[in-house]
Design an enzyme around this catalytic site. Sequence first.
Site, PDB file in Angstrom:
ATOM      1  CG  ASP A  73      -2.028   0.859   1.332  1.00  0.00           C
ATOM      2  OD1 ASP A  73      -1.749   2.056   1.415  1.00  0.00           O
ATOM      3  OD2 ASP A  73      -3.195   0.447   1.332  1.00  0.00           O
TER       4      ASP A  73
ATOM      5  N   GLY B 101       3.888   1.358   1.332  1.00  0.00           N
ATOM      6  CA  GLY B 101       5.277   0.914   1.272  1.00  0.00           C
ATOM      7  C   GLY B 101       5.988   1.003   2.619  1.00  0.00           C
ATOM      8  CG  ASN B 102       4.599   3.638   5.786  1.00  0.00           C
ATOM      9  OD1 ASN B 102       5.440   4.377   5.283  1.00  0.00           O
ATOM     10  ND2 ASN B 102       3.396   4.072   6.133  1.00  0.00           N
TER      11      ASN B 102
END
Length: 178
Positions: free
Chosen positions: A106, A108-109
């Site tokens: 989503d 990228g976290n």
Amino acid sequence: MEDIKLHDKTFEVYIPETEIAEIVQHLAKQINIASISRPLFIAVLNGSFLFAADVMRKITIPNSEISFIKLASYQGTKSTGSVNELIGLSQDLENRNIIILEDIIDTGNTLEKIIELFQNKKIASFKTATLLYKPKAYKKDIPIDFIGKSIPNDFVVGYGLDYDEIGRNLPHIYKLKN
Ligand code: XMP
Ligand code: MG
């Protein structure tokens, strides 16, 4: 196919199981032809448990291994931004060719946090495979090597993905109905 209700929300079928099987088959084929030697697949729990099980059965690379890590970044239907490692890896990663298996990328976290976990481990190579990818939500520069399907910024559940921990057992992928 019928809508379903999870907690307070209604979801409609978005990717039926027959299409999921085709996406997984295609993704496995891409990985198989990438000539990665003795890969160590690392599936990110809980969301990727079904995807990992299905994709691994289509992997034909000799001496493939699989292991699991568990992280958390989602509360309800919105990403909280911070990610905590819950279960780490026990094996030696030195000189290993790592392939991460994610259910969905989503913002990228989570991927960024995972990459941090692999820094200073002297790994040989690092690749990422994800069943679903939300390009409009992605905020990082990290390349994603193998993508099953790109989707809009809808919240999806089923086939491992949850809404506050329920819905993981659904064979199809559903999206939030407006
Ligand atoms: P980030 O933002 O870190 O998110 O790339 C990745 C993790 O968040 C979860 N996620 C979802 N879970 N439906 C879900 O059930 C979604 O639409 C969704 N989007 C992100 C997921 O756990 C993933 O590993
Ligand atoms: Mg979740």
